[in-house]
Design an enzyme around this catalytic site. Sequence first.
Site, PDB file in Angstrom:
ATOM      1  N   HIS A 142       4.797  -4.672  -5.896  1.00  8.31           N
ATOM      2  CA  HIS A 142       3.396  -5.103  -5.820  1.00  8.31           C
ATOM      3  C   HIS A 142       3.016  -5.704  -7.172  1.00  8.31           C
ATOM      4  O   HIS A 142       3.507  -5.238  -8.215  1.00  8.31           O
ATOM      5  CB  HIS A 142       2.452  -3.908  -5.592  1.00  8.31           C
ATOM      6  CG  HIS A 142       2.230  -3.527  -4.168  1.00  8.31           C
ATOM      7  ND1 HIS A 142       2.001  -2.221  -3.796  1.00  8.31           N
ATOM      8  CD2 HIS A 142       2.157  -4.262  -3.035  1.00  8.31           C
ATOM      9  CE1 HIS A 142       1.816  -2.170  -2.490  1.00  8.31           C
ATOM     10  NE2 HIS A 142       1.905  -3.396  -1.997  1.00  8.31           N
ATOM     11  N   CYS A 146      -2.952   2.191  -7.979  1.00  3.16           N
ATOM     12  CA  CYS A 146      -2.709   2.267  -6.534  1.00  3.16           C
ATOM     13  C   CYS A 146      -3.706   3.199  -5.844  1.00  3.16           C
ATOM     14  O   CYS A 146      -3.990   3.041  -4.661  1.00  3.16           O
ATOM     15  CB  CYS A 146      -1.316   2.805  -6.243  1.00  3.16           C
ATOM     16  SG  CYS A 146      -0.012   1.836  -6.936  1.00  3.16           S
TER      17      CYS A 146
HETATM   18  C1  DA2 Z   1       1.248  -0.811  -7.012  1.00  8.15           C
HETATM   19  N1  DA2 Z   1       1.504   0.022  -5.958  1.00  8.15           N
HETATM   20  C2  DA2 Z   1       2.759   0.549  -6.016  1.00  8.15           C
HETATM   21  C3  DA2 Z   1       0.552   0.177  -5.017  1.00  8.15           C
HETATM   22  N2  DA2 Z   1      -0.455  -0.457  -5.061  1.00  8.15           N
HETATM   23  N3  DA2 Z   1       0.696   0.978  -4.003  1.00  8.15           N
HETATM   24  C4  DA2 Z   1       1.514   2.034  -3.821  1.00  8.15           C
HETATM   25  C5  DA2 Z   1       1.993   2.028  -2.430  1.00  8.15           C
HETATM   26  C6  DA2 Z   1       3.030   3.053  -2.189  1.00  8.15           C
HETATM   27  C7  DA2 Z   1       3.534   3.099  -0.788  1.00  8.15           C
HETATM   28  N4  DA2 Z   1       4.486   4.154  -0.655  1.00  8.15           N
HETATM   29  C8  DA2 Z   1       4.155   1.792  -0.358  1.00  8.15           C
HETATM   30  O1  DA2 Z   1       5.341   1.600  -0.622  1.00  8.15           O
HETATM   31  O2  DA2 Z   1       3.487   0.977   0.265  1.00  8.15           O
END
Ligand code: DA2
Length: 277
Positions: A176, A270
């Site tokens: 991300h 997040c």
């Molecule tokens: C920047 N990050 C990492 C985030 N904005 N979100 C975390 C999401 C985590 C979830 N297990 C996934 O893999 O979607």
Amino acid sequence: MVTVNQQRVPRKRTYLMCSPEHFAVEYAINPWMDVTAPVDAELAVKQWDRLRETLVSLGHEVHLLTPERGLPDMVFAANGAFVVDGTVYGAQFKHEQRHAEAAAHRAFYEANGWRFIAPSETNEGEGDFAYLPEAHGALVLAGHGFRTEPAAHAEAQEALGRPVVSLRLVDPRFYHLDVALASIDDENIAYYPGAFSAASQRVLTQLFPDAVIADAEDALAFGLNLVSDGLNVVLNSEATRLAGKLKAAGYHPVPVELAELKKGGGSVKCCIAELRH
Ligand SMILES: CN(C)C(=N)NCCC[C@H](N)C(=O)O
């Protein structure tokens, strides 16, 4: 031009968070998730609570989204939408395991009178979008490569009426944008160049010559997955060198521990969606 002695002024923010009451690592959709590693759910809630209290103690307003059983990643509230000046561009998650989260976010925004625009393209909200209201007029930075589709960048530009700069992520550990780049005030960013394609690195250098540059170790400690109010920068306590660089640039680093949630592949940012009126 940013100078070291510049007086930094915090701006009160409104945030949305979701308790990790049902947090677990039940599937692996990013390189950080290991379904065999134990998760201490109670500790996850404690650490998340401390993060929420930290934001409140800094004078910010925190709204809460009700967590839903069967959606273990719902604690990562930043992924559910992207809000700019009262308009909400909804998320459409890439992975089936997270699809239902989008409806929960949509229900929150609609119940609270926000102007909600439903997406047609895959995008993971603030996970892949950052807003800089004072950079070059007003800019949206957008990541693609792992989750959000480039077509969603164009869709967001039409939905929000702000220029969107597309940046290509090239390392799956930085799946991300918000693991690799963060706005630290209304016009500047911190980022880790190695997460981006060579061309996107050139774009960032051109747009943000005064950016704070993180090293690989701090970026991998989720140091860039931070929230800032323009002065106070809440970030993962493991990213010690990044905290030092922010301090040297006139910011006030506020370290928090979020080791349990890191097992899901996320940290401070997040867990926090910004509600921009
Ligand atoms: C920047 N990050 C990492 C985030 N904005 N979100 C975390 C999401 C985590 C979830 N297990 C996934 O893999 O979607």
